[in-house]
Design a protein around this motif. Structure first.
Motif, PDB file in Angstrom:
ATOM      1  N   SER A  89       0.613   7.916  13.370  1.00  0.00           N
ATOM      2  CA  SER A  89      -0.649   8.388  13.930  1.00  0.00           C
ATOM      3  C   SER A  89      -1.537   7.174  14.147  1.00  0.00           C
ATOM      4  CB  SER A  89      -1.320   9.369  12.965  1.00  0.00           C
ATOM      5  OG  SER A  89      -1.822   8.671  11.839  1.00  0.00           O
ATOM      6  N   GLY A  90      -2.740   7.406  14.562  1.00  0.00           N
ATOM      7  CA  GLY A  90      -3.673   6.304  14.816  1.00  0.00           C
ATOM      8  C   GLY A  90      -4.026   5.504  13.586  1.00  0.00           C
ATOM      9  N   ILE A  91      -3.755   6.057  12.387  1.00  0.00           N
ATOM     10  CA  ILE A  91      -4.086   5.319  11.166  1.00  0.00           C
ATOM     11  C   ILE A  91      -2.841   4.896  10.394  1.00  0.00           C
ATOM     12  CG2 ILE A  91      -6.407   6.243  10.899  1.00  0.00           C
ATOM     13  CD1 ILE A  91      -5.329   8.284   8.937  1.00  0.00           C
ATOM     14  N   SER A  92      -1.688   4.919  11.052  1.00  0.00           N
ATOM     15  CA  SER A  92      -0.460   4.430  10.429  1.00  0.00           C
ATOM     16  C   SER A  92      -0.437   2.908  10.459  1.00  0.00           C
ATOM     17  CB  SER A  92       0.762   4.974  11.170  1.00  0.00           C
ATOM     18  OG  SER A  92       0.814   6.372  11.082  1.00  0.00           O
ATOM     19  N   PHE A  93       0.344   2.324   9.576  1.00  0.00           N
ATOM     20  CA  PHE A  93       0.457   0.877   9.483  1.00  0.00           C
ATOM     21  C   PHE A  93       1.877   0.440   9.841  1.00  0.00           C
ATOM     22  CE2 PHE A  93      -3.336   1.638   7.170  1.00  0.00           C
ATOM     23  CZ  PHE A  93      -4.088   0.472   7.260  1.00  0.00           C
ATOM     24  N   PRO A  94       2.049  -0.739  10.440  1.00  0.00           N
ATOM     25  CA  PRO A  94       3.389  -1.222  10.806  1.00  0.00           C
ATOM     26  C   PRO A  94       4.326  -1.346   9.603  1.00  0.00           C
ATOM     27  CG  PRO A  94       1.704  -2.583  11.838  1.00  0.00           C
ATOM     28  CD  PRO A  94       1.005  -1.654  10.881  1.00  0.00           C
ATOM     29  N   GLN A  95       3.779  -1.496   8.395  1.00  0.00           N
ATOM     30  CA  GLN A  95       4.604  -1.637   7.193  1.00  0.00           C
ATOM     31  C   GLN A  95       5.108  -0.296   6.669  1.00  0.00           C
ATOM     32  OE1 GLN A  95       1.452  -2.658   7.606  1.00  0.00           O
ATOM     33  NE2 GLN A  95       1.180  -4.750   6.902  1.00  0.00           N
ATOM     34  N   ASP A  96       4.610   0.837   7.180  1.00  0.00           N
ATOM     35  CA  ASP A  96       5.055   2.146   6.705  1.00  0.00           C
ATOM     36  C   ASP A  96       6.569   2.257   6.828  1.00  0.00           C
ATOM     37  OD1 ASP A  96       2.402   2.709   6.231  1.00  0.00           O
ATOM     38  OD2 ASP A  96       2.228   4.246   7.773  1.00  0.00           O
ATOM     39  N   GLU A  97       7.193   2.937   5.869  1.00  0.00           N
ATOM     40  CA  GLU A  97       8.654   2.997   5.780  1.00  0.00           C
ATOM     41  C   GLU A  97       9.145   4.434   5.680  1.00  0.00           C
ATOM     42  OE1 GLU A  97       9.211  -1.109   3.208  1.00  0.00           O
ATOM     43  OE2 GLU A  97       9.182   0.812   2.156  1.00  0.00           O
ATOM     44  N   VAL A  98      10.352   4.648   6.164  1.00  0.00           N
ATOM     45  CA  VAL A  98      11.034   5.935   6.042  1.00  0.00           C
ATOM     46  C   VAL A  98      12.453   5.667   5.564  1.00  0.00           C
ATOM     47  CG1 VAL A  98      11.790   5.968   8.469  1.00  0.00           C
ATOM     48  CG2 VAL A  98      11.548   8.138   7.210  1.00  0.00           C
ATOM     49  N   TRP A  99      12.970   6.559   4.735  1.00  0.00           N
ATOM     50  CA  TRP A  99      14.370   6.492   4.346  1.00  0.00           C
ATOM     51  C   TRP A  99      14.873   7.904   4.088  1.00  0.00           C
ATOM     52  CZ3 TRP A  99      10.523   4.744   1.075  1.00  0.00           C
ATOM     53  CH2 TRP A  99      10.397   5.353  -0.167  1.00  0.00           C
ATOM     54  N   MET A 100      16.179   8.025   3.981  1.00  0.00           N
ATOM     55  CA  MET A 100      16.791   9.310   3.689  1.00  0.00           C
ATOM     56  C   MET A 100      17.662   9.160   2.451  1.00  0.00           C
ATOM     57  SD  MET A 100      19.062  11.853   6.081  1.00  0.00           S
ATOM     58  CE  MET A 100      20.561  10.864   6.157  1.00  0.00           C
ATOM     59  N   ASP A 101      17.447  10.051   1.493  1.00  0.00           N
ATOM     60  CA  ASP A 101      18.330  10.124   0.338  1.00  0.00           C
ATOM     61  C   ASP A 101      19.455  11.091   0.678  1.00  0.00           C
ATOM     62  OD1 ASP A 101      16.713   8.418  -1.147  1.00  0.00           O
ATOM     63  OD2 ASP A 101      15.677  10.043  -2.199  1.00  0.00           O
TER      64      ASP A 101
END
Length: 157
Positions: A89-101
């Motif tokens: 979104s407009g307040i997300s950061f480039p360092q935000d991460e996603v993963w799947m367990d």
């Protein structure tokens, strides 16, 4: 201002997520796999486009500090597969991460596939793993947001 707003939203998300059954990501029972261990066909995973969307699993999406995390599934290469998806979104950061367990024993232990970092994109996916009718073969989406560093995982599917 955006940092202050995000910090407040992240704290609110933390309180709400604990009440909604989301779990704080923790080290018990997992084996970390780097993103490279889940890319290029390794360990049965398939690379997918960062913009690929599928059917959203019940109990998702969840939001942390303005970033939206979902667990999705669909047909990839003729096979039904599941993956985690981060939408900025407009307040997300480039360092935000996603993963799947991914677990093959009902959640007693699992492999963490990722994290995959958002970077300059507006959407980021993990690699996709085939689904199974085996009730022990399950997935969940997880995410980490910055600058707070909060990590959360959604429910197993």
């Amino acid at each position: 201002m955006a940092h202050r707003l995000r910090r407040g939203l992240t704290a609110t998300a933390a309180a709400l997520s604990l009440g909604c059954g989301l779990s704080i990501a923790g080290p018990a029972g997992f084996a970390h796999a780097a993103a490279s261990d889940c890319e290029g066909g390794r360990n049965g995973f398939t690379d997918i486009s960062d913009s690929l969307t599928g059917r959203v699993v019940p109990g998702y999406p969840f939001e942390i500090g303005g970033s939206h995390f979902s667990l999705e599934y669909g047909t990839v290469g003729g096979v039904q597969r599941g993956w985690a998806h981060l939408t900025a979104s407009g307040i997300s950061f480039p360092q935000d991460e996603v993963w799947m367990d991914w677990t093959r024993d009902g959640g007693a232990s699992w492999i963490q596939c990722g994290p995959f970092t958002l970077g300059s994109k507006s959407s980021k996916t993990t690699a996709a793993q085939h689904t199974s009718n085996d009730h022990n073969w399950r997935f969940r989406a997880c995410g980490k947001v910055y600058p707070s560093g909060y990590s959360y995982c959604g429910p197993w599917w």
